[in-house]
Each structure stands twice: as structure tokens, then as C-alpha cells.
Design a protein around this motif. Structure first.
Motif, PDB file in Angstrom:
ATOM      1  N   VAL A   1      34.526 -23.837   7.923  1.00 58.91           N
ATOM      2  CA  VAL A   1      33.101 -24.140   8.032  1.00 58.91           C
ATOM      3  C   VAL A   1      32.628 -23.944   9.461  1.00 58.91           C
ATOM      4  O   VAL A   1      31.565 -23.372   9.718  1.00 58.91           O
ATOM      5  N   HIS A   2      33.439 -24.407  10.419  1.00 61.03           N
ATOM      6  CA  HIS A   2      33.085 -24.232  11.836  1.00 61.03           C
ATOM      7  C   HIS A   2      32.973 -22.759  12.185  1.00 61.03           C
ATOM      8  O   HIS A   2      32.042 -22.352  12.898  1.00 61.03           O
ATOM      9  N   ASP A   3      33.901 -21.937  11.693  1.00 59.29           N
ATOM     10  CA  ASP A   3      33.862 -20.504  11.969  1.00 59.29           C
ATOM     11  C   ASP A   3      32.586 -19.882  11.416  1.00 59.29           C
ATOM     12  O   ASP A   3      31.912 -19.101  12.106  1.00 59.29           O
ATOM     13  N   VAL A   4      32.256 -20.212  10.164  1.00 60.29           N
ATOM     14  CA  VAL A   4      31.081 -19.637   9.538  1.00 60.29           C
ATOM     15  C   VAL A   4      29.822 -20.055  10.279  1.00 60.29           C
ATOM     16  O   VAL A   4      28.915 -19.246  10.519  1.00 60.29           O
ATOM     17  N   GLU A   5      29.745 -21.326  10.690  1.00 58.04           N
ATOM     18  CA  GLU A   5      28.583 -21.800  11.443  1.00 58.04           C
ATOM     19  C   GLU A   5      28.471 -21.071  12.778  1.00 58.04           C
ATOM     20  O   GLU A   5      27.367 -20.747  13.233  1.00 58.04           O
TER      21      GLU A   5
END
Length: 229
Positions: free
Chosen positions: A12-16
Motif C-alpha cells: 500500500v505504501h509503494d502504491v501511494e
């Protein structure tokens, strides 16, 4: 309530991060000062084809601080160019080269290699297949002439020394393979297309250029002072 695992949190952090990056890109190129993309909407007209490695540390556009539209980029494991072949198979790299040269009419092709290349290290060590297809092992064998040269000339050196030498030698193999494409050889002979070999030293932050007259790599951009011990 579902609880995210640590791995899911990382994803999720990567996508954000990617979405935030796109917003910054959007603001820079599609905001008030959008002249560049207004011109690019009509089509691309790059002057340079870069054949680089898929390695996540070696993005040609980032390394050269280029804008969108400056470079036509082909990336693959170990930045290799296969020889010209007419066998009816699928040739993704060759297709991209043909399009860049014959349709976009680029003026130069840069083969961009780098230090710490996993594909070349695997070639030097004898690549162990991870799948039955062995796509990587079969692909890096394009640079087998470079491996044989290194083992012949530097048999007494350490593996790390041999890998670095093979990384550079494989660039030369790719430059030679480019000349097996008739439409490239024709343009090079006519002086309308230049072939360039670059080697990016990740450890030093330096860039080397293949000098055909010396048959070796020479410093093009030295390491920054901060990288020196």
C-alpha cells in the motif's frame, strides 16, 4: 475488521508513493507550464535510442536528467542486443530497435551498461535456471563472447574483477551485434547514425565511454568528490 499484514502495508505504501509521484509529474508537465506535453501530444520525436538494463537502479532518463520525449528506451536484463536474425520468432528488442531507427529515425544509439549487473554476474558464474524455461540463462548467453574473452584474458583475477570486465565487454558485444542489422550498418556507414557505449559505475557515481580508437573505456564524467574515500 481485516488486519493488514506487514507485507500488505508495504505494498500500500509503494502504491501511494507511485500515485503521489504521478501527481507531481502531472503538476510539472500538465499544469500552468505545459508547453512540453502540448508538443508531445502530436507525437514523439526522440533523437536517441538508449538500450539499458532492467535493473531498478539504472533508469536512463533519471541518469541523464532528460524530459519526456527525449529518449526512446529499451530495457532488458543486462542491456543486451541480440544479433540480427530472420527466424520468424518474437524479437522484442529487435522490433524496438527497428522502430527507433527506421520509423523515428534516431541519430544515435547508446548501449548503457553498469556495474553490479546481476545478469552478467550470473553469466560469469554459470547461470542456474530458476524455471524450466530458463529465459534469463538463455538470454544472457548473448554475451557469451564477452565471458569467453574475460576467462581467457583474466583467468587469474577474482570473480568481481572478471564480472566488471565482462560488464564492459558485453557492451562491446552489443555494439557489434547492432552492426549486424543491415539498416543500422547502412546508416552508420552513411554517417547518419552513431553508436555509443556507456558504462555507469554505481559504486563511484561515474560514467565511462567506449573509445573505439583505444578499444577501451575512458572516463567521461568522473566520480563526485563526495564518493571518494
Amino acid at each position: 475488521m481485516a488486519v493488514c499484514t506487514k507485507e500488505e502495508e508495504y505494498r500500500v505504501h509503494d502504491v501511494e508513493k507511485f500515485i503521489g509521484g504521478f501527481r507531481r509529474f502531472q503538476h510539472k508537465y500538465f499544469g500552468a507550464h505545459n508547453a512540453l506535453f502540448n508538443s508531445l501530444k502530436a507525437g514523439q520525436n526522440p533523437t536517441t535510442l538508449v538500450i539499458g538494463c532492467s535493473d531498478s537502479r539504472v533508469d536512463p532518463a533519471l541518469l541523464t536528467d532528460c524530459d519526456p520525449g527525449d529518449l526512446f528506451v529499451v530495457r532488458n536484463v543486462a542491456n543486451l542486443v541480440p544479433p540480427f536474425e530472420r527466424d520468424g520468432s518474437h524479437h522484442g528488442v529487435s522490433a524496438a530497435i527497428e522502430y527507433a531507427v527506421c520509423d523515428l529515425e534516431v541519430q544515435q544509439i547508446i548501449v548503457l551498461g553498469h556495474s553490479g549487473c546481476g545478469g552478467i554476474r550470473g553469466l560469469m558464474r554459470g547461470y542456474e535456471p530458476k524455471t524450466e524455461a530458463n529465459f534469463v540463462g538463455n538470454w544472457v548467453r548473448i554475451a557469451q563472447p564477452a565471458r569467453e574473452h574475460v576467462l581467457r584474458e583474466l583467468a587469474h583475477k577474482s570473480l568481481d574483477h572478471q564480472v566488471r570486465a565482462c560488464e564492459m565487454a558485453s557492451i562491446i558485444v552489443s555494439l557489434d551485434n547492432l552492426m549486424t542489422f543491415p539498416f543500422i550498418a547502412e546508416r552508420v556507414d552513411a554517417g547518419s547514425l552513431a553508436l555509443i557505449g556507456w558504462y555507469f559505475d554505481i559504486q563511484q557515481g561515474a560514467l565511462y565511454d567506449f573509445d573505439q580508437t583505444r578499444n577501451g573505456f575512458v572516463s567521461l564524467v568522473g566520480a563526485p568528490e563526495s564518493a571518494n574515500p
